[in-house]
Scaffold this motif. Structure first.
Motif, PDB file in Angstrom:
ATOM      1  N   TRP A   1       9.139   2.637  -3.876  1.00 48.98           N
ATOM      2  CA  TRP A   1       8.168   1.788  -3.170  1.00 48.98           C
ATOM      3  C   TRP A   1       7.672   2.420  -1.877  1.00 48.98           C
ATOM      4  O   TRP A   1       6.643   2.027  -1.367  1.00 48.98           O
ATOM      5  CB  TRP A   1       8.785   0.433  -2.859  1.00 48.98           C
ATOM      6  CG  TRP A   1       8.717  -0.505  -4.008  1.00 48.98           C
ATOM      7  CD1 TRP A   1       9.743  -0.885  -4.805  1.00 48.98           C
ATOM      8  CD2 TRP A   1       7.563  -1.179  -4.501  1.00 48.98           C
ATOM      9  NE1 TRP A   1       9.298  -1.744  -5.773  1.00 48.98           N
ATOM     10  CE2 TRP A   1       7.964  -1.955  -5.606  1.00 48.98           C
ATOM     11  CE3 TRP A   1       6.219  -1.196  -4.133  1.00 48.98           C
ATOM     12  CZ2 TRP A   1       7.072  -2.733  -6.333  1.00 48.98           C
ATOM     13  CZ3 TRP A   1       5.342  -1.981  -4.851  1.00 48.98           C
ATOM     14  CH2 TRP A   1       5.777  -2.730  -5.946  1.00 48.98           C
TER      15      TRP A   1
ATOM     16  N   PHE B   1      -7.572  -9.861  -2.673  1.00 48.58           N
ATOM     17  CA  PHE B   1      -6.254  -9.890  -2.057  1.00 48.58           C
ATOM     18  C   PHE B   1      -6.076  -8.513  -1.423  1.00 48.58           C
ATOM     19  O   PHE B   1      -5.998  -7.516  -2.119  1.00 48.58           O
ATOM     20  CB  PHE B   1      -5.188 -10.172  -3.105  1.00 48.58           C
ATOM     21  CG  PHE B   1      -3.866 -10.562  -2.509  1.00 48.58           C
ATOM     22  CD1 PHE B   1      -3.498 -11.887  -2.428  1.00 48.58           C
ATOM     23  CD2 PHE B   1      -3.012  -9.601  -2.019  1.00 48.58           C
ATOM     24  CE1 PHE B   1      -2.286 -12.243  -1.878  1.00 48.58           C
ATOM     25  CE2 PHE B   1      -1.809  -9.949  -1.462  1.00 48.58           C
ATOM     26  CZ  PHE B   1      -1.436 -11.281  -1.402  1.00 48.58           C
TER      27      PHE B   1
ATOM     28  N   ARG C   1      -2.456  -0.007  -3.459  1.00 46.46           N
ATOM     29  CA  ARG C   1      -1.300  -0.514  -2.722  1.00 46.46           C
ATOM     30  C   ARG C   1      -1.002   0.279  -1.475  1.00 46.46           C
ATOM     31  O   ARG C   1      -0.239  -0.158  -0.627  1.00 46.46           O
ATOM     32  CB  ARG C   1      -0.075  -0.504  -3.629  1.00 46.46           C
ATOM     33  CG  ARG C   1      -0.166  -1.530  -4.732  1.00 46.46           C
ATOM     34  CD  ARG C   1       1.103  -1.577  -5.528  1.00 46.46           C
ATOM     35  NE  ARG C   1       0.886  -2.304  -6.769  1.00 46.46           N
ATOM     36  CZ  ARG C   1       1.182  -3.593  -6.939  1.00 46.46           C
ATOM     37  NH1 ARG C   1       1.721  -4.275  -5.973  1.00 46.46           N
ATOM     38  NH2 ARG C   1       0.934  -4.180  -8.075  1.00 46.46           N
TER      39      ARG C   1
ATOM     40  N   TRP D   1      11.961  -1.838  -0.103  1.00 45.71           N
ATOM     41  CA  TRP D   1      10.522  -1.912  -0.334  1.00 45.71           C
ATOM     42  C   TRP D   1       9.693  -1.188   0.713  1.00 45.71           C
ATOM     43  O   TRP D   1       8.551  -0.875   0.487  1.00 45.71           O
ATOM     44  CB  TRP D   1      10.072  -3.390  -0.346  1.00 45.71           C
ATOM     45  CG  TRP D   1      10.406  -4.096  -1.602  1.00 45.71           C
ATOM     46  CD1 TRP D   1      10.824  -3.520  -2.758  1.00 45.71           C
ATOM     47  CD2 TRP D   1      10.347  -5.491  -1.837  1.00 45.71           C
ATOM     48  NE1 TRP D   1      11.024  -4.486  -3.707  1.00 45.71           N
ATOM     49  CE2 TRP D   1      10.745  -5.704  -3.169  1.00 45.71           C
ATOM     50  CE3 TRP D   1       9.993  -6.587  -1.060  1.00 45.71           C
ATOM     51  CZ2 TRP D   1      10.793  -6.976  -3.737  1.00 45.71           C
ATOM     52  CZ3 TRP D   1      10.043  -7.841  -1.622  1.00 45.71           C
ATOM     53  CH2 TRP D   1      10.440  -8.028  -2.948  1.00 45.71           C
TER      54      TRP D   1
ATOM     55  N   LYS E   1      11.039  -9.955  -6.302  1.00 43.16           N
ATOM     56  CA  LYS E   1      10.607  -8.609  -6.700  1.00 43.16           C
ATOM     57  C   LYS E   1       9.273  -8.695  -7.423  1.00 43.16           C
ATOM     58  O   LYS E   1       8.379  -7.866  -7.218  1.00 43.16           O
ATOM     59  CB  LYS E   1      11.643  -7.960  -7.598  1.00 43.16           C
ATOM     60  CG  LYS E   1      12.858  -7.507  -6.840  1.00 43.16           C
ATOM     61  CD  LYS E   1      13.821  -6.803  -7.764  1.00 43.16           C
ATOM     62  CE  LYS E   1      15.150  -6.629  -7.073  1.00 43.16           C
ATOM     63  NZ  LYS E   1      16.170  -6.151  -7.996  1.00 43.16           N
TER      64      LYS E   1
ATOM     65  N   TRP F   1      -0.061  -8.711   4.300  1.00 41.75           N
ATOM     66  CA  TRP F   1       0.700  -7.826   3.410  1.00 41.75           C
ATOM     67  C   TRP F   1       1.051  -6.539   4.141  1.00 41.75           C
ATOM     68  O   TRP F   1       2.037  -6.531   4.863  1.00 41.75           O
ATOM     69  CB  TRP F   1      -0.095  -7.592   2.115  1.00 41.75           C
ATOM     70  CG  TRP F   1       0.793  -7.243   0.954  1.00 41.75           C
ATOM     71  CD1 TRP F   1       0.936  -6.010   0.408  1.00 41.75           C
ATOM     72  CD2 TRP F   1       1.664  -8.110   0.220  1.00 41.75           C
ATOM     73  NE1 TRP F   1       1.841  -6.065  -0.621  1.00 41.75           N
ATOM     74  CE2 TRP F   1       2.301  -7.329  -0.754  1.00 41.75           C
ATOM     75  CE3 TRP F   1       1.972  -9.456   0.315  1.00 41.75           C
ATOM     76  CZ2 TRP F   1       3.223  -7.857  -1.650  1.00 41.75           C
ATOM     77  CZ3 TRP F   1       2.885  -9.985  -0.588  1.00 41.75           C
ATOM     78  CH2 TRP F   1       3.504  -9.193  -1.552  1.00 41.75           C
TER      79      TRP F   1
ATOM     80  N   LEU G   1       7.002 -10.938  -7.116  1.00 39.14           N
ATOM     81  CA  LEU G   1       5.943 -11.270  -6.165  1.00 39.14           C
ATOM     82  C   LEU G   1       5.528 -10.025  -5.401  1.00 39.14           C
ATOM     83  O   LEU G   1       4.360  -9.832  -5.093  1.00 39.14           O
ATOM     84  CB  LEU G   1       6.431 -12.352  -5.210  1.00 39.14           C
ATOM     85  CG  LEU G   1       5.423 -12.770  -4.151  1.00 39.14           C
ATOM     86  CD1 LEU G   1       4.182 -13.291  -4.807  1.00 39.14           C
ATOM     87  CD2 LEU G   1       5.999 -13.804  -3.234  1.00 39.14           C
ATOM     88  N   HIS G   2       6.496  -9.187  -5.138  1.00 41.11           N
ATOM     89  CA  HIS G   2       6.168  -7.959  -4.432  1.00 41.11           C
ATOM     90  C   HIS G   2       5.242  -7.081  -5.263  1.00 41.11           C
ATOM     91  O   HIS G   2       4.371  -6.409  -4.744  1.00 41.11           O
ATOM     92  CB  HIS G   2       7.462  -7.207  -4.117  1.00 41.11           C
ATOM     93  CG  HIS G   2       7.259  -6.037  -3.217  1.00 41.11           C
ATOM     94  ND1 HIS G   2       7.879  -4.846  -3.398  1.00 41.11           N
ATOM     95  CD2 HIS G   2       6.480  -5.888  -2.145  1.00 41.11           C
ATOM     96  CE1 HIS G   2       7.499  -4.008  -2.471  1.00 41.11           C
ATOM     97  NE2 HIS G   2       6.652  -4.614  -1.691  1.00 41.11           N
ATOM     98  N   MET G   3       5.443  -7.142  -6.575  1.00 40.68           N
ATOM     99  CA  MET G   3       4.573  -6.331  -7.428  1.00 40.68           C
ATOM    100  C   MET G   3       3.222  -6.994  -7.661  1.00 40.68           C
ATOM    101  O   MET G   3       2.211  -6.333  -7.770  1.00 40.68           O
ATOM    102  CB  MET G   3       5.264  -6.087  -8.767  1.00 40.68           C
ATOM    103  CG  MET G   3       6.272  -4.973  -8.706  1.00 40.68           C
ATOM    104  SD  MET G   3       6.513  -4.248 -10.286  1.00 40.68           S
ATOM    105  CE  MET G   3       7.672  -5.353 -11.012  1.00 40.68           C
ATOM    106  N   TYR G   4       3.219  -8.310  -7.797  1.00 41.20           N
ATOM    107  CA  TYR G   4       1.960  -9.021  -8.070  1.00 41.20           C
ATOM    108  C   TYR G   4       1.721 -10.011  -6.948  1.00 41.20           C
ATOM    109  O   TYR G   4       1.928 -11.213  -7.099  1.00 41.20           O
ATOM    110  CB  TYR G   4       2.037  -9.768  -9.397  1.00 41.20           C
ATOM    111  CG  TYR G   4       2.407  -8.901 -10.567  1.00 41.20           C
ATOM    112  CD1 TYR G   4       1.425  -8.174 -11.222  1.00 41.20           C
ATOM    113  CD2 TYR G   4       3.707  -8.820 -11.013  1.00 41.20           C
ATOM    114  CE1 TYR G   4       1.749  -7.373 -12.291  1.00 41.20           C
ATOM    115  CE2 TYR G   4       4.039  -8.013 -12.081  1.00 41.20           C
ATOM    116  CZ  TYR G   4       3.057  -7.301 -12.726  1.00 41.20           C
ATOM    117  OH  TYR G   4       3.381  -6.511 -13.783  1.00 41.20           O
ATOM    118  N   PRO G   5       1.296  -9.525  -5.803  1.00 45.75           N
ATOM    119  CA  PRO G   5       1.286 -10.405  -4.637  1.00 45.75           C
ATOM    120  C   PRO G   5       0.282 -11.548  -4.724  1.00 45.75           C
ATOM    121  O   PRO G   5       0.444 -12.544  -4.049  1.00 45.75           O
ATOM    122  CB  PRO G   5       0.950  -9.474  -3.488  1.00 45.75           C
ATOM    123  CG  PRO G   5       0.317  -8.310  -4.115  1.00 45.75           C
ATOM    124  CD  PRO G   5       0.876  -8.172  -5.482  1.00 45.75           C
TER     125      PRO G   5
ATOM    126  N   ILE H   1      14.537  -6.257   0.191  1.00 46.18           N
ATOM    127  CA  ILE H   1      14.481  -7.637  -0.294  1.00 46.18           C
ATOM    128  C   ILE H   1      15.674  -8.436   0.215  1.00 46.18           C
ATOM    129  O   ILE H   1      15.668  -9.659   0.212  1.00 46.18           O
ATOM    130  CB  ILE H   1      14.437  -7.622  -1.829  1.00 46.18           C
ATOM    131  CG1 ILE H   1      14.165  -9.004  -2.386  1.00 46.18           C
ATOM    132  CG2 ILE H   1      15.717  -7.058  -2.405  1.00 46.18           C
ATOM    133  CD1 ILE H   1      14.010  -9.019  -3.869  1.00 46.18           C
TER     134      ILE H   1
END
Lengths: 323, 1155
Positions: free
Chosen positions: A290, A161, A205, A18, B713, A108, B715-719, A39
């Motif tokens: 990513w 967020f 992002r 990631w 995974k 994040w 969660l990583h996309m939709y934090p 991950i």
């Protein structure tokens, strides 16, 4: 400018990768290193030329690594994990230097100040950017993202967020991007909010400032476009389209002329900023990409040659040469 | 006295006065009297001269002055009068009469600002003169100083309550300022005071009219109608008083017209099950009321027109009124050539005033001829290009004639000229509505909402409802209000009832929805006579009706409704769905299936969205009737694979999760995320994750691992998706991972936004469970216990506070209370059951138990009760109340639902009996535990601990076998459990003083990798004890190594480890290490809890180091060490002070003193 594939490592991690970051060369280490986070809860270091493993994997990132950032001095790096800890660790030994704690879901993306004096983290659900100093690892400030003017006050929903954060190369500006597409720019010297940059309506992002011009901010968004902003004077100065899905990661070459992006459409694209067009598409990954990171070789501005690395959900890392 | 005598007397008096005046020409009195004399005699000129003299001599002489002015006034010499007053006023500021006169004159001459000055001055002289105040008020009024005017009028009314003028005028001002209620009050009192004053009545009526208009714009129609009724009565009275005033008739007409427009249809006195006849009757009654009001308005306008036929605006008003009557009667004339009445009337107005732009607009709006409309509006625009109404109407015409572009331009222009005009907003909304852009629905909703807020017309309101139904905004309160008002204002439109039904349905008020739909059907029935082509709306309404019948649980009625439609051949796709659903609800499964098959055949003819919706419905129905296999087969026979929408994906993923053996190949779910909405996709993903967790077979335990990695995974996309976070948290909790509880807390978030309660568990539940599930003590306050948790994640997390907050937010939520009890219990456990917490716990448990006492309960609630009883029994045990403790366990066994694991209840009983010393009972319970078995590892470990206490046969290794089986089944952390089991064994052995076996068991416990620091600590202590008892020095080395490990492992410093280690190291001969560890020990205690022994040890350390310091001066740097803070003697004294009963300290003191 062209990309040429150098090497690709399949199964570099046990699971999706990631995050990636280049650690610059330091006094005790002549070459840069590539860090990747996955991950599988580990961070690994790789040699810049042949992607040989440089050190044993460092664990302790519960539930997976979201974001990685390397200190400009090349000694330490910071990794964010899903359990909202920022672990700062020594790149060579993997030993923890500090563990910065944030409330659940309130951190994040991270980025070090270009001079290395502070660490900025996108504050996730707290709707702010958090700053730590890099000496004592104490929190310095938390810069909230104000509601953009003209936003409807009665639409309640999940708050902002904050996903991504970027420092301008002179360290004077700080920008952050949020889930709803708002981008906030701060004066990083006086710690004050300056303005919003408009144009995106989906999660931003990834974002990066041009290394040669502190005005220019490049953003990648889930709306599959790349925007070029004048962050200082508040203006959208360009947009580039071509990806078929979310733009997950963006980085810019050291001369500031070329942009590389990774996307959910499983490609890495190279863009010419002057032509505002895609010049090359690499589709060697078999899942969403990513992380795309360009190395900053020593020698300052104007150096065109360098390395580009991309990391993907397909567990592989690819290394490219660009010149 | 006779008349000549009187004259004689008067003449004598005059002579005497003349003489007096001659004697003292500077005295005004005689002149004044002389003046009076002449005035009486009718010699005005002389009198005036005398008065003039008197006033000139004494300007304050009010009598003379007034008399002079009266004389002049009578002769009409106004300017002279003014000059006299000015002169007097200029001479003396006390000549108040002059100021008063001057003020009145100036008011008369409309010199308002001058008048205000004079009047204000004169009021100082005559503060109680109501006339003056009234005049002042008038002056202020005319100058536009309304507040000052109101005050002055108010003063006048206060001084003299019969001031009708002041009342009326101040009423007018209040109206102008928008204070309708005050204005009406004032007019009412004016009417009371002067019941024949027509202007009072006129004012009252107009005040009521203005008030009612205000009410209409806010939407209070019934109120407005009541006000208008009163207004029109008042106006009627007024017409009887002054029947020849055109404006009075016009006012009456205006009130009637307003009434005709706003009279609401009341459905509140109508019962729910109203039949068609009643409905029709009530609609007709409503319409007749409106119509009669309009007709009476027309009549009054006619009268007004008759009185003043030259007033153009009455023509126009009549035209508007006629137009309203026309639309109400719905008789469209067929002859396009003949002028219609409204047109004629407005043309009449225009003939009188051809340059009035508003009249042109009116003509444009009342005319039915397109060309004439357009022409007149354009004329209006020629007169004034920035006339927003004209632009708006023009836009409307263009829209009707299909010129979209022109219409849009016209509306845009109207809106930019006057943004407070409703029509252009509505027009723009309609324009946007017909476009297919993504954001346009939202935009049109906004525009329409604006239009409705500006002007609550029923047409706009129905439009708003329609748009809201399409954009999913039906729940918004603005829409609710608008639609309810629309029903009141336009009960004859079926649309308003239909949308009202939709709004009720969205709010789950199905009964009202059913009533509304029925009304809509009745209204349709009424319309049907006039227009024949309304089959489609009829079908829609019927389907809506059937659907809400179905939702309300009246499936039989719904089926009847559908069958009716079916016999007419009008059953469309939506109808089929409702039909099938209703049949299914009635249990007529075969018919439902056949209907759904019918529906499936039609799928290909449908539009994309409705087709996928119907497909989803068929799947769900098939699943509910015939189980997952048939649903899967439905999916497999899909016509167009790639066209899944989000809801369908959700269904498929759910089915997929339930069908571990035959997984669909779902390529579309793994394709890169498209630009779709986030929330549904996250639900789909959590379903997939659950599917992965379910793994290969349904009957197995959850295979959490697969689900976990997938969720990470996602969660990583939709934090920011709380659903995913919740799922991840709950899966983590059930993963059985040793540190999972800490991670779960870190993942779920309570801190921001609204927390989602969807998912397997709510975030509060997850947090509470995590608090409970950490086996180690996580207390951050070392007063009660020392933190042994290696991860320490929970140190700053205050779960109890969060739960208290939750209970406070949702006092009805039993679950929250339950969680709170659990969390507090954990706290009590950490703090060694202090009395106050135990009391709190007991009270809380009692509360929960009493609030849910009925026996017919859900299994889950029973289980919760069972656990609570066990918990409170534990609390009782800990507070030495054994009887109650045992009673509660028996209670718990009684409430326990049959499938529940009763192992722990027996275990608890066993413990209680053991504490009581009741051996036979405890042994019985022990055997019961063995029989019942459990699938929880910790149960076996605890049972093992009890083994020696129950003094049962040690020979059998039943427990160990069971535990092993249990670990195998669960497959988690075998080493941890093995080491814990060994620990329990060792504890048993120790209780029997079998140190050799205990040592062996502990060694095994420590041998497992990643052993707990506490076990290492115990092992070390054990070795020390053995070494002490059996004088076996070889154990000291082992002790030292275990203790060292324990010291390294425990993150926070646990006391006594270092002390023991120091002893061990000391015995092994390493003095430096002894010193170091003693110092460590000092710091590992919180300052207020340090025991006497610690001070004693510090005394030893200090005496050592002073000896060393005495030996060599080179050791100066030791000065900063902790033991040197005090002298050895002081350390010893502090130890004795803390614990005077220990003889060792006293001997040491004796030694110290002696030496």
């Amino acid at each position: 400018m062209k990309l040429a594939g150098l090497k690709s490592v399949d199964g570099a991690h046990e699971d999706s990768i990631w995050a990636a970051a280049w650690v610059p060369a330091a006094d005790h280490r002549p070459t840069a290193l590539l860090l990747t986070g996955s991950i599988d809860e580990t961070v690994r270091a790789w040699q810049p030329d042949d992607l040989a493993a440089a050190s044993p994997p460092a664990g302790g990132h519960a539930l997976g690594v979201i974001s990685l950032a390397a200190h400009p001095a090349g000694v330490i790096a910071a990794a964010v994990s899903i359990d909202s800890h920022v672990r700062v660790f020594d790149v060579d030994s993997g030993a923890s230097v500090a563990t910065l704690d944030a409330a659940p879901s309130e951190v994040w993306g991270v980025q070090f100040h270009p001079k290395g004096v502070a660490l900025a983290a996108a504050g996730g659900g707290s709707g702010s950017v958090k700053l730590w100093d890099t000496e004592k690892w104490q929190p310095i400030a938390s810069l909230p993202v104000p509601r953009p003017e003209g936003a409807r006050a009665d639409k309640t929903g999940s708050g902002k967020f904050v996903l991504s954060v970027a420092w301008s190369p002179d360290g004077k500006l700080l920008a952050c991007g949020s889930m709803d597409g708002t981008i906030a720019v701060y004066d990083a010297v006086r710690m004050k909010f300056l303005h919003h940059l408009e144009g995106h309506h989906m999660p931003v992002r990834s974002m990066v400032f041009s290394p040669v011009d502190p005005h220019v901010l490049l953003t990648g968004c889930d709306d599959s476009h790349i925007h070029i902003y004048d962050a200082k004077e508040k203006g959208l100065i360009g947009a580039m389209s071509g990806h078929a899905s979310w733009v997950l990661s963006i980085d810019v070459s050291p001369d500031g002329m070329t942009v590389a992006t990774g996307s959910s459409d499983r490609t890495v694209r190279l863009w010419d900023i002057n032509a505002r067009a895609s010049v090359q598409t690499m589709s060697n990954h078999s899942d969403q990409v990513w992380a795309v990171v360009a190395s900053r070789p020593p020698g300052g501005e104007g150096v065109r040659a360098g390395r580009l690395a991309s990391a993907s959900d397909d567990k592989s890392i690819s290394l490219y040469d660009y010149s | 006295m006779s008349a000549p005598a009187a004259r004689q007397g008067a003449e004598e008096e005059a002579e005497r006065l003349l003489a007096a005046a001659k004697l003292n020409p500077n005295d005004g009195g005689p002149f004044r009297s002389l003046g009076h004399h002449y005035a009486r005699a009718g010699d005005a000129q002389r009198a005036a001269r005398c008065y003039q003299r008197a006033v000139a001599l004494d300007p304050d002489d009010a009598e003379a002055g007034e008399a002079l002015c009266d004389l002049l006034d009578a002769e009409g010499k106004e300017s002279l009068e003014l000059a006299v007053c000015k002169e007097a006023a200029g001479k003396s500021p006390r000549a108040f009469w002059a100021f008063r006169r001057l003020g009145y004159l100036q008011v008369h001459q409309k010199k308002w600002s001058d008048a205000i000055q004079s009047l204000q001055h004169s009021i100082r002289g005559y503060p109680t003169c109501a006339d003056l105040w009234e005049a002042l008020g008038l002056a202020y009024h005319r100058l536009g100083m309304f507040t000052a005017a109101v005050k002055s009028y108010g003063r006048a009314i206060e001084l003299d309550s019969s001031r009708v003028f002041a009342l009326i005028e101040s009423g007018n001002i209040q109206l102008m300022l928008g204070y309708f209620r005050k204005g009406v009050e004032q007019f009412r009192s004016a009417v009371e005071m002067a019941p024949h004053n027509h202007s009072a009545y006129f004012g009252l009526a107009s005040a009521l009219l203005a008030w009612s208009k205000h009410c209409v714009t806010t939407g209070a129609f019934t109120w407005a109608a009541n006000l208008l009724k009163e207004a029109s009565e008042t106006a009627k009275v007024c017409t009887s008083l002054a029947g020849n005033l055109s404006c009075v008739w016009k006012l009456h007409a205006d009130t009637q017209l307003a009434l005709a427009r706003c009279f609401p249809w009341e459905d509140r006195h109508i019962k729910r099950g109203m039949d068609e006849q009643n409905f029709k009757a009530s609609i007709l009654q409503w319409r007749n009321t409106c119509l009669s009001a309009a007709n009476s308005a027309k009549l009054s306008y006619q009268r007004a027109l008759h009185l003043t036929p030259w007033e153009a605006n009455i023509h126009i008003d009549t035209a508007i009124c006629l137009d309203l009557i026309c639309t109400m009667e719905e008789n469209n004339s067929v002859d396009p050539i003949a002028w219609e009445l409204p047109e004629k009337m407005s043309l009449g107005g225009l003939m009188l005033e051809p340059v009035n732009k508003d009249f042109w607009v009116t003509l444009g709006s009342v005319s039915s001829n397109q060309a004439l409309k357009q022409h007149s509006l354009i004329r209006a625009l020629q007169l004034d290009t920035s006339l927003s109404e004209a632009w708006a109407y023009l836009g409307k015409i263009y829209r009707q004639s299909g010129h979209k572009q022109l219409a849009r331009q016209a509306f845009d222009r109207a809106r930019s000229i006057d943004p407070s005009l409703a029509l252009p907003w509505a027009g723009m909304s309609a324009e946007n509505d017909h476009q297919s852009r993504a954001g346009s629905v939202n935009e049109s909703y906004e525009s329409c909402l604006r239009a409705v807020q500006i002007l609550p017309l029923p047409e706009f309101q129905i439009g708003l409802g329609t748009i809201a139904a399409r954009s999913g905004e039906l729940l918004s309160p603005q829409v609710l209000m608008a639609v309810r008002q629309a029903v009141q204002r336009a009960p004859h439109y079926p649309e308003s009832h239909n949308i009202n039904g939709l709004v009720s349905e969205v709010r789950s008020d199905f009964q009202s929805a059913i009533t509304s739909y029925q009304h809509a059907k009745f209204a349709l029935g009424m319309m049907r006579r006039s227009k024949l082509d309304n089959r489609y709306p009829f079908v829609d309404v019927s389907v809506n009706l059937a659907r809400s019948l179905c939702k309300a649980g009246l499936a039989t009625d719904a089926v009847r409704e559908c069958e009716e439609l079916k016999t007419q051949g009008l059953l469309n796709v939506d109808g089929l769905q409702v039909y099938a659903l209703a049949l299914w609800k009635l249990g007529r499964h075969d018919e439902a299936l056949s209907i759904s098959r019918n529906l499936a055949e039609n799928l290909s003819n449908m539009k994309q969205e409705s087709a996928t919706g119907a497909l989803g419905f068929i799947c769900t129905l098939a699943y509910n009737i015939a189980g997952k296999d048939s649903a899967a087969s439905v999916i497999h026979t899909l016509p167009g694979q790639p066209s899944y929408n989000r809801e369908l994906k959700f269904i498929i993923s759910a089915l997929d999760a339930l069908q571990p053996s035959k997984r669909f190949q779902l390529p579309h779910l793994s394709t890169p995320p498209r630009l779709t909405s986030y929330d549904v996709m996250s639900e789909v993903h959590s379903n997939i994750a659950l599917g992965k967790a379910i793994g290969g077979e349904l009957n197995n335990c959850l295979g959490v691992g697969g689900g976990l990695s997938y969720l990470k995974k996602v969660l990583h996309m939709y934090p920011d998706c709380s659903l995913v976070r919740n799922h991840l948290g709950s899966l983590l909790l059930s993963s059985g991972d040793w540190t999972a509880s800490h991670k779960a807390v870190r993942v779920t978030s309570l801190s921001h936004g609204h927390t989602s309660n969807r998912g397997l568990r709510s975030p509060h539940q997850i947090q509470a469970c995590a608090t409970m599930s950490c086996y180690a003590t996580c207390t951050s306050y070392p007063k009660f216990s020392f933190p042994t948790c290696e991860d320490q994640y929970l140190s700053q997390y205050n779960g109890i506070c969060n739960l208290q907050r939750l209970v406070h937010q949702e006092p009805w939520n039993q679950d929250a209370r339950y969680l709170l009890v659990l969390a507090i219990f954990q706290k009590a456990r950490e703090e060694k059951y202090p009395k106050h917490i135990c009391a709190t716990l007991k009270r809380l448990v009692l509360q929960i138990m009493s609030s849910s006492s009925n026996s017919q309960e859900h299994k889950l609630i029973l289980y919760e009760k069972y656990l609570l009883l066990l918990l409170s029994s534990e609390v009782n045990l800990q507070s030495d109340d054994y009887e109650n403790g045992i009673a509660q366990v028996t209670d718990a066994l009684r409430v326990a639902p049959p499938s529940v694991d009763t192992f722990f209840a027996h275990l608890q009983l066993c413990r209680a009996y053991v504490v009581q010393g009741d051996l036979s009972n405890s042994r019985k319970e022990y055997m019961k535990c063995l029989q019942n078995r459990t699938n929880t590892e910790v149960g076996w470990v605890m049972l093992k601990q009890l083994e020696s206490l129950c003094s049962v046969n040690r020979g059998s290794d039943e427990i160990e076998i069971n535990l092993k089986g249990c670990i195998e089944r669960n497959g988690r952390n075998p080493s941890k459990w093995a080491s814990l089991f060994n620990l329990a064994c060792a504890q048993c052995f120790m209780r029997d003083e079998d140190f050799a076996s205990a040592e062996k068991a502990l060694a095994q416990a420590c041998a497992e990798k990643d052993a707990d620091s506490c076990i290492l600590f115990l092992n070390g202590a054990m070795h020390m004890e053995i070494a002490r008892r059996y004088a076996a020095p070889q154990y000291i080395t082992r002790a030292a190594s275990s203790l060292r490990k324990a010291q390294q492992k425990s993150q926070a410093m646990v006391p006594i480890i270092s002390l023991l280690l120091a002893q061990a190291e000391g015995s092994l001969g390493s003095k430096a290490k002894w010193e170091k560890n003693l110092r460590l020990e000092w710091f590992s205690w919180p300052p207020e809890l340090r025991p006497a022994e610690l001070y004693f040890q510090m005394h030893l350390l200090a005496s050592q180091s002073t000896a060393a310091a005495a030996a060599g001066p080179q050791q100066k740097k030791q000065q900063q060490l902790v033991e040197t803070m005090q002298s050895p003697g002081a350390w010893l004294l502090r130890a004795i002070h803390q614990n005077p009963s220990c003889s060792r300290y006293w001997t040491a003191l004796l030694q110290l003193v002696c030496v």
